[in-house]
Design a protein around this motif. Structure first.
Motif, short mmCIF file in Angstrom:
data_model
loop_
_atom_site.label_atom_id
_atom_site.label_comp_id
_atom_site.label_asym_id
_atom_site.label_seq_id
_atom_site.Cartn_x
_atom_site.Cartn_y
_atom_site.Cartn_z
N LEU A 201 0.86 -1.18 0.00
CA LEU A 201 0.00 0.00 0.00
C LEU A 201 0.90 1.23 0.00
CD1 LEU A 201 -2.62 -0.98 2.74
CD2 LEU A 201 -3.10 -0.69 0.31
N SER A 202 0.48 2.27 -0.69
CA SER A 202 1.24 3.53 -0.67
C SER A 202 0.27 4.69 -0.51
CB SER A 202 2.05 3.70 -1.96
OG SER A 202 1.20 3.79 -3.09
N ALA A 203 0.77 5.74 0.16
CA ALA A 203 -0.08 6.90 0.42
C ALA A 203 0.79 8.12 0.68
CB ALA A 203 -0.98 6.64 1.63
N PRO A 204 0.27 9.31 0.42
CA PRO A 204 1.01 10.53 0.78
C PRO A 204 1.21 10.56 2.29
CG PRO A 204 -0.81 11.03 -0.72
CD PRO A 204 -1.00 9.62 -0.28
N VAL A 205 2.34 11.09 2.72
CA VAL A 205 2.65 11.10 4.15
C VAL A 205 1.62 11.89 4.95
CG1 VAL A 205 5.12 10.72 3.84
CG2 VAL A 205 4.22 13.06 3.80
N ILE A 206 0.97 12.87 4.32
CA ILE A 206 -0.02 13.65 5.06
C ILE A 206 -1.25 12.82 5.40
CG2 ILE A 206 0.73 15.85 4.09
CD1 ILE A 206 -1.65 15.74 2.19
N ARG A 207 -1.50 11.74 4.64
CA ARG A 207 -2.62 10.85 4.97
C ARG A 207 -2.16 9.61 5.74
NH1 ARG A 207 -4.50 11.54 -0.51
NH2 ARG A 207 -4.01 9.37 -0.99
N TRP A 208 -0.86 9.35 5.69
CA TRP A 208 -0.33 8.13 6.32
C TRP A 208 -0.04 8.41 7.79
CZ3 TRP A 208 -1.79 4.09 4.32
CH2 TRP A 208 -1.07 2.91 4.18
N THR A 209 -1.07 8.81 8.52
CA THR A 209 -0.93 9.13 9.94
C THR A 209 -0.77 7.84 10.74
OG1 THR A 209 -3.31 9.01 10.30
CG2 THR A 209 -2.39 11.16 9.64
N ALA A 210 -0.43 7.99 12.00
CA ALA A 210 -0.27 6.81 12.87
C ALA A 210 -1.57 6.02 12.94
CB ALA A 210 0.16 7.26 14.27
N ASP A 211 -2.69 6.71 13.03
CA ASP A 211 -3.99 6.02 13.08
C ASP A 211 -4.28 5.30 11.76
OD1 ASP A 211 -4.42 6.85 15.65
OD2 ASP A 211 -5.71 8.53 15.11
N ALA A 212 -3.96 5.95 10.64
CA ALA A 212 -4.19 5.34 9.33
C ALA A 212 -3.33 4.10 9.16
CB ALA A 212 -3.91 6.35 8.23
N GLN A 213 -2.09 4.17 9.60
CA GLN A 213 -1.20 3.02 9.51
C GLN A 213 -1.70 1.88 10.38
OE1 GLN A 213 3.01 3.85 10.04
NE2 GLN A 213 2.72 5.92 9.27
N ALA A 214 -2.13 2.22 11.60
CA ALA A 214 -2.61 1.19 12.52
C ALA A 214 -3.84 0.47 11.95
CB ALA A 214 -2.93 1.81 13.87
N ALA A 215 -4.69 1.21 11.25
CA ALA A 215 -5.89 0.61 10.67
C ALA A 215 -5.54 -0.25 9.45
CB ALA A 215 -6.88 1.71 10.27
N ALA A 216 -4.52 0.18 8.69
CA ALA A 216 -4.18 -0.53 7.45
C ALA A 216 -3.34 -1.78 7.67
CB ALA A 216 -3.45 0.42 6.51
N ARG A 217 -2.56 -1.82 8.73
CA ARG A 217 -1.63 -2.94 8.95
C ARG A 217 -2.34 -4.30 8.95
NH1 ARG A 217 3.60 -1.76 10.99
NH2 ARG A 217 3.61 -3.77 12.08
N PRO A 218 -3.36 -4.50 9.80
CA PRO A 218 -4.00 -5.82 9.80
C PRO A 218 -4.71 -6.14 8.49
CG PRO A 218 -5.24 -4.28 11.16
CD PRO A 218 -3.95 -3.61 10.81
N ILE A 219 -5.19 -5.12 7.80
CA ILE A 219 -5.86 -5.34 6.51
C ILE A 219 -4.86 -5.86 5.49
CG2 ILE A 219 -7.03 -4.19 4.59
CD1 ILE A 219 -8.26 -2.27 6.62
N LEU A 220 -3.67 -5.27 5.45
CA LEU A 220 -2.65 -5.72 4.50
C LEU A 220 -2.16 -7.12 4.83
CD1 LEU A 220 -0.91 -5.07 2.06
CD2 LEU A 220 0.78 -4.05 3.60
N LEU A 221 -1.93 -7.41 6.11
CA LEU A 221 -1.49 -8.74 6.50
C LEU A 221 -2.53 -9.80 6.16
CD1 LEU A 221 0.29 -8.24 9.95
CD2 LEU A 221 1.33 -8.81 7.75
N GLU A 222 -3.78 -9.47 6.39
CA GLU A 222 -4.87 -10.39 6.05
C GLU A 222 -4.90 -10.64 4.54
OE1 GLU A 222 -9.74 -10.15 5.80
OE2 GLU A 222 -8.71 -8.99 7.35
N ALA A 223 -4.71 -9.59 3.76
CA ALA A 223 -4.72 -9.73 2.30
C ALA A 223 -3.54 -10.56 1.82
CB ALA A 223 -4.70 -8.36 1.64
N ALA A 224 -2.35 -10.34 2.39
CA ALA A 224 -1.17 -11.10 2.00
C ALA A 224 -1.34 -12.58 2.32
CB ALA A 224 0.06 -10.55 2.71
N SER A 225 -1.93 -12.87 3.46
CA SER A 225 -2.18 -14.25 3.84
C SER A 225 -3.20 -14.91 2.92
CB SER A 225 -2.67 -14.31 5.29
OG SER A 225 -2.91 -15.64 5.69
N ALA A 226 -4.28 -14.19 2.61
CA ALA A 226 -5.31 -14.72 1.73
C ALA A 226 -4.77 -14.97 0.32
CB ALA A 226 -6.51 -13.77 1.67
#
Length: 244
Positions: A201-226
């Motif tokens: 996943l890629s995003a501008p740093v202004i949107r890649w906040t700590a909260d945004a990263q925390a929300a995206a991490r499990p989604i990406l791991l789930e997708a990679a596993s699937a």
């Protein structure tokens, strides 16, 4: 109610076919042959049922019986596997996963593979936002310090311990390739525990906040596993499995 409006009745599988497939699925990586007792233990079927199923599977070339009365997979399994390999289209599995990632996170998703000392963007689905990193399918970028490059270096073609044991997946980097963009990447594995590529996943740093990263991490791991499961691989347990 018209014929068109009638609901189609639910269909059920054939029990004997289910049991036969269960026998074939009992074979695991590294098995040369399995005894009747081993097949019974792995399938939960009684030996007499397995013996009857084995007769049909032998007749159709899926099983062969050894001199010691154990069973091994036969040539028809290889034939079907070859057909599957030839007809397998990575795009059919990766692109829907990228579309799902974009829908769930709102950010651009891509799949990269390693080509020498470069990372090649094999598939990509752009974020609906106008402000995004513009990378095209087919673009070759250096193996820099970005999250994507780190995944490709660490796991290609297979994990390199003990370095991978210390990785916190998915890897997240900010401004590694472009000062205004952050990326997040996780490995996807194919058959034989071989790295298939990096899901990112890629995003501008202004949107890649700590909260945004925390929300995206499990989604990406789930997708990679699937995605790993869909292409016939197996996702190791991190970090313990990486350190073994």
């Amino acid at each position: 109610m018209t014929e068109k409006g009638k609901r189609r009745p639910a269909l059920e599988g054939v029990a004997s076919a289910d049991r036969a497939l269960t026998v074939l699925s009992a074979f695991r990586k590294g098995d040369r042959s399995l005894s009747l007792a081993e097949l019974a233990e792995r399938t939960g079927l009684v030996k007499s049922t397995i013996m009857r199923l084995a007769i049909s599977l032998e007749e159709h070339g899926y099983l062969a019986r050894e001199e010691d009365s154990s069973y091994r997979l036969d040539a028809e399994v290889l034939r079907l596997g070859t057909i599957y390999t030839q007809s397998f289209r990575m795009e059919a599995h990766v692109v829907p996963m990228l579309e799902e990632l974009v829908a769930r996170t709102g950010e651009s998703a891509a799949f990269y593979i390693r080509r020498g000392e470069q990372r090649l963007c094999l598939f990509r689905v752009d974020s609906p936002h106008l402000l995004r990193l513009h990378v095209r399918v087919g673009d070759a970028l250096p193996l820099d310090s970005s999250a994507i490059a780190q995944v490709l270096r660490a796991f290609a073609p297979r994990p390199l311990p003990p370095y991978v044991a210390s990785l916190d997946l998915p890897i997240v980097t900010m401004g590694a390739t472009d000062p205004h963009t952050g990326s997040m990447a996780a490995p996807v594995f194919g058959p034989g525990d071989k790295l298939a590529g990096a899901l990112a996943l890629s995003a501008p740093v202004i949107r890649w906040t700590a909260d945004a990263q925390a929300a995206a991490r499990p989604i990406l791991l789930e997708a990679a596993s699937a995605l790993t499961r869909r292409i016939g691989g197996e996702m190791p347990e991190w970090p313990r499995a990486a350190a073994e």
